[in-house]
Design an enzyme around this catalytic site. Structure first.
Site, PDB file in Angstrom:
ATOM      1  N   LYS A 246       4.054 -11.616 -10.195  1.00 53.51           N
ATOM      2  CA  LYS A 246       4.186 -11.772  -8.746  1.00 53.51           C
ATOM      3  C   LYS A 246       3.022 -11.118  -8.008  1.00 53.51           C
ATOM      4  O   LYS A 246       2.418 -11.714  -7.117  1.00 53.51           O
ATOM      5  CB  LYS A 246       5.505 -11.145  -8.241  1.00 53.51           C
ATOM      6  CG  LYS A 246       6.749 -11.674  -8.926  1.00 53.51           C
ATOM      7  CD  LYS A 246       8.016 -11.068  -8.354  1.00 53.51           C
ATOM      8  CE  LYS A 246       8.151  -9.568  -8.534  1.00 53.51           C
ATOM      9  NZ  LYS A 246       8.328  -9.112  -9.925  1.00 53.51           N
TER      10      LYS A 246
ATOM     11  N   ARG B 279       0.478   2.672 -15.459  1.00 59.90           N
ATOM     12  CA  ARG B 279       1.500   3.227 -14.574  1.00 59.90           C
ATOM     13  C   ARG B 279       2.541   3.973 -15.393  1.00 59.90           C
ATOM     14  O   ARG B 279       2.905   3.546 -16.484  1.00 59.90           O
ATOM     15  CB  ARG B 279       2.200   2.083 -13.829  1.00 59.90           C
ATOM     16  CG  ARG B 279       1.430   1.586 -12.641  1.00 59.90           C
ATOM     17  CD  ARG B 279       1.978   0.306 -12.078  1.00 59.90           C
ATOM     18  NE  ARG B 279       3.440   0.236 -11.964  1.00 59.90           N
ATOM     19  CZ  ARG B 279       4.081  -0.753 -11.361  1.00 59.90           C
ATOM     20  NH1 ARG B 279       3.400  -1.763 -10.827  1.00 59.90           N
ATOM     21  NH2 ARG B 279       5.398  -0.766 -11.282  1.00 59.90           N
TER      22      ARG B 279
ATOM     23  N   ARG C  78       0.044  -3.529 -19.604  1.00 59.53           N
ATOM     24  CA  ARG C  78      -0.638  -3.635 -18.304  1.00 59.53           C
ATOM     25  C   ARG C  78      -1.462  -2.393 -17.989  1.00 59.53           C
ATOM     26  O   ARG C  78      -1.041  -1.268 -18.201  1.00 59.53           O
ATOM     27  CB  ARG C  78       0.422  -3.835 -17.218  1.00 59.53           C
ATOM     28  CG  ARG C  78      -0.158  -4.002 -15.836  1.00 59.53           C
ATOM     29  CD  ARG C  78       0.829  -4.625 -14.922  1.00 59.53           C
ATOM     30  NE  ARG C  78       1.989  -3.768 -14.646  1.00 59.53           N
ATOM     31  CZ  ARG C  78       2.969  -4.125 -13.824  1.00 59.53           C
ATOM     32  NH1 ARG C  78       2.948  -5.303 -13.233  1.00 59.53           N
ATOM     33  NH2 ARG C  78       3.973  -3.313 -13.616  1.00 59.53           N
TER      34      ARG C  78
ATOM     35  N   ARG D 298      13.845  -0.624 -16.227  1.00 59.42           N
ATOM     36  CA  ARG D 298      13.526  -1.541 -15.121  1.00 59.42           C
ATOM     37  C   ARG D 298      14.107  -2.929 -15.376  1.00 59.42           C
ATOM     38  O   ARG D 298      14.600  -3.572 -14.452  1.00 59.42           O
ATOM     39  CB  ARG D 298      12.000  -1.637 -14.935  1.00 59.42           C
ATOM     40  CG  ARG D 298      11.416  -0.388 -14.292  1.00 59.42           C
ATOM     41  CD  ARG D 298       9.937  -0.305 -14.486  1.00 59.42           C
ATOM     42  NE  ARG D 298       9.200  -1.291 -13.717  1.00 59.42           N
ATOM     43  CZ  ARG D 298       7.949  -1.669 -14.005  1.00 59.42           C
ATOM     44  NH1 ARG D 298       7.320  -1.165 -15.042  1.00 59.42           N
ATOM     45  NH2 ARG D 298       7.345  -2.537 -13.246  1.00 59.42           N
TER      46      ARG D 298
ATOM     47  N   ARG E 177      15.370  -6.361  -3.599  1.00 54.41           N
ATOM     48  CA  ARG E 177      15.705  -6.216  -5.007  1.00 54.41           C
ATOM     49  C   ARG E 177      17.194  -5.985  -5.224  1.00 54.41           C
ATOM     50  O   ARG E 177      17.615  -5.814  -6.362  1.00 54.41           O
ATOM     51  CB  ARG E 177      14.952  -5.014  -5.575  1.00 54.41           C
ATOM     52  CG  ARG E 177      13.723  -5.378  -6.410  1.00 54.41           C
ATOM     53  CD  ARG E 177      13.109  -4.061  -6.782  1.00 54.41           C
ATOM     54  NE  ARG E 177      12.280  -4.029  -7.915  1.00 54.41           N
ATOM     55  CZ  ARG E 177      10.941  -3.939  -7.846  1.00 54.41           C
ATOM     56  NH1 ARG E 177      10.319  -4.008  -6.701  1.00 54.41           N
ATOM     57  NH2 ARG E 177      10.247  -3.809  -8.938  1.00 54.41           N
TER      58      ARG E 177
HETATM   59  P1  AMP Z   1       7.022  -2.533  -8.601  1.00 57.09           P
HETATM   60  O1  AMP Z   1       5.586  -2.148  -8.473  1.00 57.09           O
HETATM   61  O2  AMP Z   1       7.415  -3.620  -7.648  1.00 57.09           O
HETATM   62  O3  AMP Z   1       7.435  -2.839 -10.012  1.00 57.09           O
HETATM   63  O4  AMP Z   1       7.875  -1.250  -8.149  1.00 57.09           O
HETATM   64  C1  AMP Z   1       7.755  -0.022  -8.810  1.00 57.09           C
HETATM   65  C2  AMP Z   1       9.000   0.830  -8.574  1.00 57.09           C
HETATM   66  O5  AMP Z   1       9.139   1.106  -7.176  1.00 57.09           O
HETATM   67  C3  AMP Z   1      10.323   0.193  -8.967  1.00 57.09           C
HETATM   68  O6  AMP Z   1      10.618   0.334 -10.353  1.00 57.09           O
HETATM   69  C4  AMP Z   1      11.295   0.963  -8.097  1.00 57.09           C
HETATM   70  O7  AMP Z   1      11.517   2.280  -8.596  1.00 57.09           O
HETATM   71  C5  AMP Z   1      10.519   1.105  -6.801  1.00 57.09           C
HETATM   72  N1  AMP Z   1      10.761  -0.045  -5.892  1.00 57.09           N
HETATM   73  C6  AMP Z   1       9.861  -0.988  -5.482  1.00 57.09           C
HETATM   74  N2  AMP Z   1      10.442  -1.876  -4.675  1.00 57.09           N
HETATM   75  C7  AMP Z   1      11.743  -1.497  -4.578  1.00 57.09           C
HETATM   76  C8  AMP Z   1      12.879  -2.027  -3.905  1.00 57.09           C
HETATM   77  N3  AMP Z   1      12.805  -3.146  -3.155  1.00 57.09           N
HETATM   78  N4  AMP Z   1      14.070  -1.372  -4.029  1.00 57.09           N
HETATM   79  C9  AMP Z   1      14.170  -0.240  -4.752  1.00 57.09           C
HETATM   80  N5  AMP Z   1      13.157   0.293  -5.430  1.00 57.09           N
HETATM   81  C10 AMP Z   1      11.932  -0.323  -5.345  1.00 57.09           C
END
Ligand code: AMP
Length: 224
Positions: free
Chosen positions: A20, A167, A134, A178, A95
């Site tokens: 994404k 990360r 990644r 996750r 989410r």
């Molecule tokens: P991402 O980079 O989108 O994979 O997000 C990394 C981390 O940020 C996730 O594993 C969550 O801990 C937190 N996070 C990002 N977006 C959300 C969301 N909409 N709701 C809750 N936690 C989020």
């Protein structure tokens, strides 16, 4: 290829590692589109040592979702900034179903509804490899993968020579958490949108170029 003159408000939905963020960055390079990634915003808060960053860090590092109330107010505040008046892509939000309901209310108040919810469909088997492989450039943000998109020199960005980082939440135990959180909390969000006629499913298990082509035509189709 550009996204043309269509104005859209789009959500990118799909499991972590579905591509994404990579696709959103491609679209930003091609046109007048704002990429709002809640993961990127939270990582900036963590790096900047803000209150929100301190509260979010533990959840993020272990691969759990940050509580709804924290994230909903962060997004609400982002969507009223002047640069969000045109087209935008929300990547990583909503989410959970309560987040989707809160977004509906905010957009209804603003009179600017969603035009697309793009679902990135990928087989879950390959996701662990995609995520644990990644690496992100600490200078330009380019995304690489030691298995599927390696750089010429290990640990060095091909685009700018910057150092590559992994990360904390791309390590295996956090990745498993996750994916569990995605299955339990995020997949039901698809149902929230399924009967509104704005859900577009994209086969994201193909080359980035093919995915981008489908995305551009989907985004051009319906606009505000
Ligand atoms: P991402 O980079 O989108 O994979 O997000 C990394 C981390 O940020 C996730 O594993 C969550 O801990 C937190 N996070 C990002 N977006 C959300 C969301 N909409 N709701 C809750 N936690 C989020």
């Amino acid at each position: 290829m550009s996204v043309g003159s269509a104005t859209f408000h789009s959500v990118f939905l799909g499991p972590p590692g579905a591509g994404k963020g990579t696709q959103a960055k491609e679209l930003v390079d091609r046109g007048d589109v704002l990429h709002i990634s809640t993961g990127d915003m939270l990582r900036e808060h963590v790096q900047g040592g803000t209150d929100l960053g301190r509260q979010a860090k533990e959840f993020m590092d272990s691969g759990r979702l940050v509580p709804d109330e924290l994230i909903i107010s962060m997004v609400d505040e982002r969507l009223v900034r002047p640069d969000a008046a045109g087209s935008w892509i929300l990547d990583g939000f909503p989410r959970t179903v309560p987040q989707a309901e809160a977004l509906d209310s905010s957009l209804e108040r603003a009179g600017a509804p969603l035009t697309h919810v793009i679902y990135f469909r990928v087989p879950h088997e390959g996701l662990i490899r995609r995520l644990t492989g990644r690496r992100t450039c600490s200078d330009c943000g380019a995304i690489w993968n030691v298995f599927t998109k390696p750089t010429r020199e290990e640990g060095v960005c091909d685009a700018c020579g910057g150092a590559l980082k992994q990360r904390a939440d791309d390590r295996e135990d956090a990745v498993e958490q996750r994916l569990q959180q995605y299955n339990a909390l995020t997949e039901p969000v698809l149902g929230h949108y399924s009967d509104r006629g704005i859900l577009v499913e994209i086969d994201a298990d193909r080359s980035p170029e093919q995915i981008l082509e489908d995305l551009v035509s989907a985004l051009q189709e319906a606009s505000i």
